[in-house]
Design an enzyme around this catalytic site. Sequence first.
Site, PDB file in Angstrom:
ATOM      1  N   GLU A  83      34.215  81.423  12.868  1.00 38.07           N
ATOM      2  CA  GLU A  83      35.113  82.029  11.885  1.00 38.07           C
ATOM      3  C   GLU A  83      34.699  83.493  11.679  1.00 38.07           C
ATOM      4  O   GLU A  83      35.522  84.352  11.414  1.00 38.07           O
ATOM      5  CB  GLU A  83      34.999  81.237  10.573  1.00 38.07           C
ATOM      6  CG  GLU A  83      36.052  81.570   9.543  1.00 38.07           C
ATOM      7  CD  GLU A  83      35.863  80.800   8.250  1.00 38.07           C
ATOM      8  OE1 GLU A  83      34.946  79.957   8.170  1.00 38.07           O
ATOM      9  OE2 GLU A  83      36.628  81.062   7.319  1.00 38.07           O
ATOM     10  N   ARG A 104      22.549  73.403   9.319  1.00 36.43           N
ATOM     11  CA  ARG A 104      22.819  72.469   8.224  1.00 36.43           C
ATOM     12  C   ARG A 104      23.142  71.068   8.733  1.00 36.43           C
ATOM     13  O   ARG A 104      22.958  70.085   8.011  1.00 36.43           O
ATOM     14  CB  ARG A 104      23.909  73.024   7.303  1.00 36.43           C
ATOM     15  CG  ARG A 104      23.407  74.165   6.434  1.00 36.43           C
ATOM     16  CD  ARG A 104      24.519  74.745   5.580  1.00 36.43           C
ATOM     17  NE  ARG A 104      25.516  75.451   6.351  1.00 36.43           N
ATOM     18  CZ  ARG A 104      25.440  76.719   6.723  1.00 36.43           C
ATOM     19  NH1 ARG A 104      24.395  77.448   6.353  1.00 36.43           N
ATOM     20  NH2 ARG A 104      26.381  77.285   7.430  1.00 36.43           N
TER      21      ARG A 104
HETATM   22  P1  AMP Z   1      33.677  76.675  13.006  1.00 42.36           P
HETATM   23  O1  AMP Z   1      32.995  76.770  14.327  1.00 42.36           O
HETATM   24  O2  AMP Z   1      34.645  77.817  12.777  1.00 42.36           O
HETATM   25  O3  AMP Z   1      34.318  75.324  12.782  1.00 42.36           O
HETATM   26  O4  AMP Z   1      32.579  76.887  11.892  1.00 42.36           O
HETATM   27  C1  AMP Z   1      31.747  75.836  11.501  1.00 42.36           C
HETATM   28  C2  AMP Z   1      30.321  76.267  11.411  1.00 42.36           C
HETATM   29  O5  AMP Z   1      30.176  77.499  10.739  1.00 42.36           O
HETATM   30  C3  AMP Z   1      29.523  75.253  10.639  1.00 42.36           C
HETATM   31  O6  AMP Z   1      28.250  75.112  11.272  1.00 42.36           O
HETATM   32  C4  AMP Z   1      29.387  75.846   9.259  1.00 42.36           C
HETATM   33  O7  AMP Z   1      28.082  75.698   8.771  1.00 42.36           O
HETATM   34  C5  AMP Z   1      29.730  77.324   9.407  1.00 42.36           C
HETATM   35  N1  AMP Z   1      30.848  77.752   8.556  1.00 42.36           N
HETATM   36  C6  AMP Z   1      32.005  78.318   8.963  1.00 42.36           C
HETATM   37  N2  AMP Z   1      32.805  78.638   7.943  1.00 42.36           N
HETATM   38  C7  AMP Z   1      32.148  78.253   6.827  1.00 42.36           C
HETATM   39  C8  AMP Z   1      32.462  78.297   5.435  1.00 42.36           C
HETATM   40  N3  AMP Z   1      33.609  78.803   4.983  1.00 42.36           N
HETATM   41  N4  AMP Z   1      31.557  77.796   4.565  1.00 42.36           N
HETATM   42  C9  AMP Z   1      30.384  77.270   5.010  1.00 42.36           C
HETATM   43  N5  AMP Z   1      30.030  77.208   6.300  1.00 42.36           N
HETATM   44  C10 AMP Z   1      30.895  77.699   7.216  1.00 42.36           C
END
Ligand code: AMP
Length: 184
Positions: free
Chosen positions: A104, A67
């Site tokens: 996550e 994205r």
């Molecule tokens: P993080 O590495 O935990 O900061 O997760 C960020 C990445 O995971 C981004 O590329 C987001 O597209 C995706 N992502 C993680 N959690 C979500 C969420 N709750 N909603 C949408 N995308 C998420």
Amino acid sequence: MNTDPLFDTTFLRQRIRTVPDWPSPGIQFRDITPLLQDPRAFRVLVEAFVLRYMAAEIDLVAGIDARGFILGSVVAHQLNRGFIPVRKKGKLPFTTVAEEYELEYGNATVEIHTDAVAAGQRVLLIDDLIATGGTMMAAARLLQRLDATVVEAAAIVDLPELGGSTLLKEAGLAVFTVCDFAGH
Ligand code: AMP
């Protein structure tokens, strides 16, 4: 969170859809597709980034798979800068550097071509969302391993309770997000 009076955060925030329990139970997925689908909202979003960075010293814009590619490439084009993709493992054809990190929901690896940046280049890093910050941090490390400077780590959405934006700031990165959502 952004406080620039030049654009209306609420207008954008209202167009981000929350999908509960996707892709797994307990996750509130913040879906930016309604925002991208609305031509006025998409334009306001792009303008927010262009206004913020049009006078900044930036050589390249890096977008994170997948994205981050959507917004990152448009912003790069509008700023008259090149675009470089930070991709998930196994997608890039040339020689790469890789960083593994925790999501996550699960583990992942991101890669970048070894010739994507030259030493000393200044790169704006863009993704759609910061949750735990693992993805953005891994992408920043890739750029730093190639001796580039990350000008700012920017995203549309911050989930501050997951601590990612704080973690990134504590690691010395400048962080910009358009809006935030409470919870996970
Ligand atoms: P993080 O590495 O935990 O900061 O997760 C960020 C990445 O995971 C981004 O590329 C987001 O597209 C995706 N992502 C993680 N959690 C979500 C969420 N709750 N909603 C949408 N995308 C998420």
